[in-house]
Design an enzyme around this catalytic site. Structure first.
Site, PDB file in Angstrom:
ATOM      1  N   CYS A  65       0.864  -1.189   0.000  1.00  0.00           N
ATOM      2  CA  CYS A  65       0.000   0.000   0.000  1.00  0.00           C
ATOM      3  C   CYS A  65       0.897   1.235   0.000  1.00  0.00           C
ATOM      4  CB  CYS A  65      -0.845  -0.007   1.268  1.00  0.00           C
ATOM      5  SG  CYS A  65       0.180  -0.054   2.747  1.00  0.00           S
ATOM      6  N   HIS A  95       4.788  -5.650   8.743  1.00  0.00           N
ATOM      7  CA  HIS A  95       4.658  -7.051   9.140  1.00  0.00           C
ATOM      8  C   HIS A  95       4.924  -7.983   7.961  1.00  0.00           C
ATOM      9  CE1 HIS A  95       2.059  -5.567  12.652  1.00  0.00           C
ATOM     10  NE2 HIS A  95       3.251  -5.906  13.095  1.00  0.00           N
ATOM     11  N   GLU A 187       0.292  -0.616  16.206  1.00  0.00           N
ATOM     12  CA  GLU A 187      -0.418   0.618  15.842  1.00  0.00           C
ATOM     13  C   GLU A 187      -1.361   1.037  16.974  1.00  0.00           C
ATOM     14  OE1 GLU A 187      -2.709   0.651  12.101  1.00  0.00           O
ATOM     15  OE2 GLU A 187      -4.149   1.891  13.165  1.00  0.00           O
TER      16      GLU A 187
HETATM   17  S1  SF4 Z   1      -2.538   2.402   7.536  1.00  0.00           S
HETATM   18 FE1  SF4 Z   1      -1.248   0.594   7.217  1.00  0.00          FE
HETATM   19  S2  SF4 Z   1      -2.327  -0.610   5.644  1.00  0.00           S
HETATM   20 FE2  SF4 Z   1      -3.194   1.458   5.599  1.00  0.00          FE
HETATM   21  S3  SF4 Z   1      -2.033   2.567   4.009  1.00  0.00           S
HETATM   22 FE3  SF4 Z   1      -1.045   2.951   5.975  1.00  0.00          FE
HETATM   23  S4  SF4 Z   1       0.567   1.392   6.163  1.00  0.00           S
HETATM   24 FE4  SF4 Z   1      -0.873   0.718   4.564  1.00  0.00          FE
END
Ligand code: SF4
Length: 404
Positions: A65, A95, A187
């Site tokens: 992403c 991860h 997170e």
């Molecule tokens: S919150 Fe996590 S999954 Fe979503 S864009 Fe950011 S890094 Fe990627």
């Protein structure tokens, strides 16, 4: 009392938030480490590909992403910018085992978690460089690092920062943050630390069942029959379940199952409506969905794949990746689904090592997973931290068996 500084107060010295402008220098390395030619072929072929009697359907949104792209770019740029300095990561950068191992090969050391090399914070010096991972870091750790005076390179994803700003606002306005997430996920640990920093309270609920318990407490103003002890590590220290649930604001870990986050917000809203009535609801309830776009797109793409019948689904990603686990959960409602973290998990056409979608966290080996009749259709997707190279290797292994 000093007002706590919001996350993006740029008075923080030694903090690098926008990379070093070395993208051109690292491009070749990134290509060599993570690119997959077969994935490009499949993409150009409308996300479908056939080999022998196997038809492969690739999800239209999968893999890295924007947040992961940024985090990896910054890590490679940091290595280039400081070739002679010690570089540390506070935790895994994302991860995915392949990516973390690659960074360790590049000499980047990890302070906490499964890859920790034993270095303690006391051993970090002002000459060192410390990277903060894509899912952010606990504010107390950050404070400690700032005091040391090392260079900090912040790769925290903007979507995570968005959640922090939301819960900081809740805390400032006297609302308890109810966070749909896993209390132990990095997170969520960071998000909770932002609530505490602003003097607020939080309660993390993992699923609809836990949200239902919170609703009962709200509506009955009583904890009778509810084992609140299991929330000890999921709530702020000394959390009072009756006083702390009078004003609540909803947020979620960015990588949760979107449909569940929406359902949890709806359930809690209804409980507050029952308790306080429509005229007072705004004084007691706030909600803001903080699932990130990348998570939503990947979950939607799996649902789209499920419109055509599949014999099985392979979901590729780290076993500790939250967003990969949820992709698996969605697919498993429709067809046999196997969560693998790389081609090594495909032991043989008769045996696969995988993390089951429906059980406690464990790795299982399943026999007779690949249908023997042909044609067979296999769906494929990958979590937001999975390099194309890893997905490509899974496809190459299937193709090798099929053409043998
Ligand atoms: S919150 Fe996590 S999954 Fe979503 S864009 Fe950011 S890094 Fe990627």
């Amino acid at each position: 009392m000093n007002t706590p500084r919001p996350y993006d107060d740029d008075s923080r010295r030694n903090m690098v938030r926008h990379g070093f402008g070395l993208k051109a220098e690292i491009m070749g390395e990134l290509e060599a480490d993570y690119h997959s030619a077969i994935i490009e072929v499949i993409r150009e072929n409308g996300y479908r590909w056939s080999v022998g009697g196997l038809n492969l359907h690739l999800a239209k949104a999968f893999g890295f992403c924007y947040g992961v792209d940024k985090a990896i770019d910054f890590a490679y740029e940091t290595r280039h910018r400081f070739p002679d300095r010690r570089i540390f990561l506070t935790n895994e950068i994302i991860h995915n085992p392949r990516v973390n191992h690659r960074l360790m090969e590049m000499g980047i050391r990890i302070l906490v978690g499964q890859y920790a090399d034993g270095t303690t914070l006391d051993q970090i010096t002002p000459q060192d460089v410390v990277l903060l991972p894509a899912f952010g870091a606990d504010v107390h750790l950050l404070d400690r690092l700032r005091t040391i005076g090392c260079i900090l390179v912040d790769t925290t994803c903007g979507s995570v920062v968005h959640v922090w700003k939301r819960v900081e606002r809740y805390a400032q306005d006297g609302f308890t943050s109810i966070i749909h997430g896993k209390w132990s996920h990095e997170e969520t640990v960071a998000t909770c630390s932002h609530v505490s920093r602003f003097g607020g309270q939080y309660l993390v609920v993992r699923d609809l069942m836990e949200a239902g318990e919170v609703c009962r407490i709200i509506m009955e103003d009583s904890m009778a029959g509810i084992d609140t002890g299991k929330y000890d590590r999921a709530s702020s220290p000394g959390f009072d379940f009756t006083r702390g649930l009078k004003k609540i604001g909803i947020a979620n870990q960015t990588t949760m199952l979107s449909s569940e986050s929406v359902a949890i917000a709806g359930l809690l809203r209804q409980a507050m409506l029952n308790r306080y009535g429509p005229d007072r609801i705004e004084d007691h309830f706030r909600s803001f969905e903080t699932i990130c776009n990348a998570t939503q797109e990947r979950q939607d793409a799996v649902l789209e794949l499920m419109r055509a019948p599949l014999d099985l689904m392979l979901v590729v990603g780290g076993f500790n990746s939250s967003n990969t686990t949820h992709l698996c959960e969605i697919a498993a409602r429709h067809c046999p689904t196997y969560h693998v973290d790389g081609a090594e998990c495909l032991l043989s056409p008769g045996e696969i090592r995988h993390k089951p979608a429906d059980g406690p966290d464990r790795i299982a080996t399943t026999r007779d997973w690949l249908p023997t009749r042909r044609p067979a259709t296999i769906g494929l997707t990958a979590g937001a931290s999975t390099p194309n190279r890893v997905i490509g290797e899974v496809i190459e292994k299937l193709a090798l068996w099929e053409s043998a």
